[in-house]
Design an enzyme around this catalytic site. Structure first.
Site, mmCIF file in Angstrom:
data_model
loop_
_atom_site.group_PDB
_atom_site.id
_atom_site.type_symbol
_atom_site.label_atom_id
_atom_site.label_comp_id
_atom_site.label_asym_id
_atom_site.label_seq_id
_atom_site.Cartn_x
_atom_site.Cartn_y
_atom_site.Cartn_z
ATOM 1 N N HIS A 254 0.849 -7.351 -7.491
ATOM 2 C CA HIS A 254 -0.389 -7.773 -6.815
ATOM 3 C C HIS A 254 -0.077 -9.114 -6.134
ATOM 4 O O HIS A 254 0.911 -9.219 -5.406
ATOM 5 C CB HIS A 254 -1.482 -7.849 -7.891
ATOM 6 C CG HIS A 254 -2.888 -7.945 -7.396
ATOM 7 N ND1 HIS A 254 -3.241 -7.805 -6.077
ATOM 8 C CD2 HIS A 254 -4.060 -8.183 -8.064
ATOM 9 C CE1 HIS A 254 -4.558 -7.946 -5.966
ATOM 10 N NE2 HIS A 254 -5.075 -8.186 -7.153
ATOM 11 N N HIS B 156 1.294 -0.711 0.179
ATOM 12 C CA HIS B 156 -0.072 -1.075 -0.198
ATOM 13 C C HIS B 156 -0.820 0.183 -0.574
ATOM 14 O O HIS B 156 -0.605 1.230 0.029
ATOM 15 C CB HIS B 156 -0.783 -1.760 0.983
ATOM 16 C CG HIS B 156 -1.980 -2.539 0.573
ATOM 17 N ND1 HIS B 156 -3.209 -1.965 0.432
ATOM 18 C CD2 HIS B 156 -2.111 -3.842 0.237
ATOM 19 C CE1 HIS B 156 -4.065 -2.895 0.044
ATOM 20 N NE2 HIS B 156 -3.423 -4.038 -0.089
ATOM 21 N N ASP C 18 1.750 -10.371 1.561
ATOM 22 C CA ASP C 18 2.668 -11.230 0.813
ATOM 23 C C ASP C 18 4.047 -11.328 1.444
ATOM 24 O O ASP C 18 4.858 -12.144 1.012
ATOM 25 C CB ASP C 18 2.818 -10.695 -0.622
ATOM 26 C CG ASP C 18 1.537 -10.851 -1.413
ATOM 27 O OD1 ASP C 18 0.874 -11.883 -1.233
ATOM 28 O OD2 ASP C 18 1.197 -9.949 -2.190
#
Ligand code: ACO
Length: 436
Positions: free
Chosen positions: A268, A307, A363
């Site tokens: 995450h 994702h 990220d």
């Protein structure tokens, strides 16, 4: 029956059931009527990890993962990142509309009134070991706030909710900056309410002997944009955790601490830290093909890629990539950007990633900017959590006002033993050796 129904035929009993389609979904409780006999509990749905289950109705964030679209309260993320400040966006998430000039001024003032933390909270932070992970400090300190504000337990009172909202948005940058300074053995810098939200955070992080740190406006804006991009992302793992804990009417400090704990995981929000480790491990562009083969052989994941919802380019990653170029005009260019761009190019051309629709997520590039700004990787997920507090609070409020919501409590399919009797200890064989 109207067209908006499914008919489910149970071949076990020969019966058919009409099931209402509710906003493109089937209500799982409607399945309960499907039984083999009156004693039967009824049919449940099985969906580990919520792959295809909506857990709520929400008006906060819209994502179209196939088209790479992200909107807060209907506004495209690209427009918010271009025209708004983070606190403006936080207001939007919480109140549903962008503020007027006077509303924004008042909101900024109110948040600034809550930036200080109690001296005893500071003492709690002092107790952490110097190399404690910054996310561990953040999670624990957020939870500890609960003990300072017992009034927060009255979650059904709108005035109480509003006060905790101001406290959390005001205090989280202070806690984050104190966690950073603690790890370096530096004295804490107290909030300066003359500064903007992001500038104050930068001042608390980096001020040394000067009376006030004058933040570079390009870097302050870049951080503000990064805050906007991270502010909410509908029902992700952290937000779902927040909703689960808050559904028990736990106070918002512990609920948000739990959400931050979920966020810290490497699958995450913790992925931004892992991306930097990965880029370090790859080292040079020449090593990329071997690294890709390593991932394809199932020996690791390409961190910052993939994702659950986006099966297209994450729109946040695109904005971050652009922001990186702005930041590098002020800081030195981070050489890891070139490795990341090449890694992305090779991955997006590779059958393995194409077939699985794996694209860079938020990220992939954020850590490269954070590092260029002077942050150590252990701080990256904390930088993600600061703005996400605004989204969590909006989701908390929505949950508590939603008449459909109850305490969150999934069902299970029991796969253990049938009833059996306890045998004397000298007759037991104990558990079989397992890898657990
Ligand atoms: N690298 C290599 N392969 C991957 C990756 C990756 N990053 N992500 C998914 N895959 C593969 C899986 O091995 C699987 O392959 P298979 O069908 O051959 O078994 C397939 O793609 C589907 O992956 P799942 O794990 O089933 O997808 P899920 O939706 O459960 O996971 C997740 C999503 C956790 C984000 C995953 O893509 C991942 O681990 N990515 C790396 C970590 C990361 O960047 N996390 C940040 C996400 S953004 C955020 O949380 C803020």
């Amino acid at each position: 029956m109207a067209d908006e129904t499914f008919t489910i035929h149970d071949h076990r009993t020969g019966k058919s059931y009409d099931t209402r389609i509710f906003k493109g979904t089937v209500r799982a409780m409607d399945l309960r009527q499907i039984k083999t006999d009156p004693e039967d509990f009824g049919t449940m749905s099985y969906d580990p990890a919520f792959m295809n289950t909506a857990s709520c109705q929400s008006a906060i964030t819209f994502i179209d993962g196939d088209r790479g679209i992200l909107r807060y309260r209907g506004y495209p993320i690209e427009q918010l990142a271009e025209h708004c400040s983070f606190l403006e966006v936080a207001y939007l998430l919480l109140y549903g509309e962008l503020p007027t000039e006077s509303q924004l001024k008042e909101w900024v003032r109110e948040v600034a009134l809550h930036t200080m933390i109690h001296e005893n909270l500071k003492k709690i932070m002092d107790g952490f070991h110097h190399d404690a992970h910054r996310m561990g400090i953040l999670v624990s300190t957020l939870a500890a706030l609960s003990t300072f504000y017992p009034d927060a337990k009255n979650v059904l009172d709108p005035q109480v909710r509003r006060l905790q909202t101001l406290r959390l948005i005001g205090k989280v940058p202070t806690i984050a900056a104190f966690a950073y300074r603690h790890s370096l053995g530096l004295p804490y810098v107290y909030p300066d309410n003359d500064l903007g939200y992001t500038e104050n955070f930068m001042n608390m992080l980096w001020r040394m002997s000067e009376p006030k740190l004058v933040a570079n406006p390009v870097l302050a804006r870049a951080l503000d944009v990064l805050f906007i991009l991270h502010a909410d992302h509908e029902q992700n793992c952290g937000t779902n955790t927040l909703r689960t804990v808050a559904s028990a009417h736990a106070d918002p400090f512990v609920a948000i601490a739990a959400a931050a704990a979920a966020l810290s995981g490497p699958l995450h929000g913790g992925a931004n830290e892992e991306v930097l480790k990965m880029l370090d491990e790859i080292g040079t562009k020449e090593n990329i093909p071997a690294f890709i083969e390593h991932v394809k052989a199932g020996k690791g994941r390409l961190m910052g890629f993939g994702h659950r919802v986006y099966k297209n380019y994450d729109p946040r990653a695109r904005i971050i990539k652009r922001t990186a170029e702005e930041v590098f005009k002020v800081t030195q260019r981070n050489p890891k950007l070139d490795i990341a761009i090449e890694l992305e190019r090779i991955a997006l051309d590779d059958e393995y990633f194409v077939k699985r629709k794996l694209y860079p997520n938020v990220d992939f590039y954020s850590g490269i900017i954070y590092q260029a700004m002077g942050f150590k990787p252990e701080m990256f997920t904390v930088l993600f959590a600061i703005p996400r507090v605004a989204g969590w609070l909006a989701q908390w409020q929505e949950l508590l006002l939603d008449p459909d919501q109850k305490i969150s409590r999934p069902r299970q399919i029991y796969i253990g033993h049938d009833k059996r009797d306890v045998i004397p200890i000298d007759k037991r064989t104990g558990p079989k050796a397992t890898s657990a």
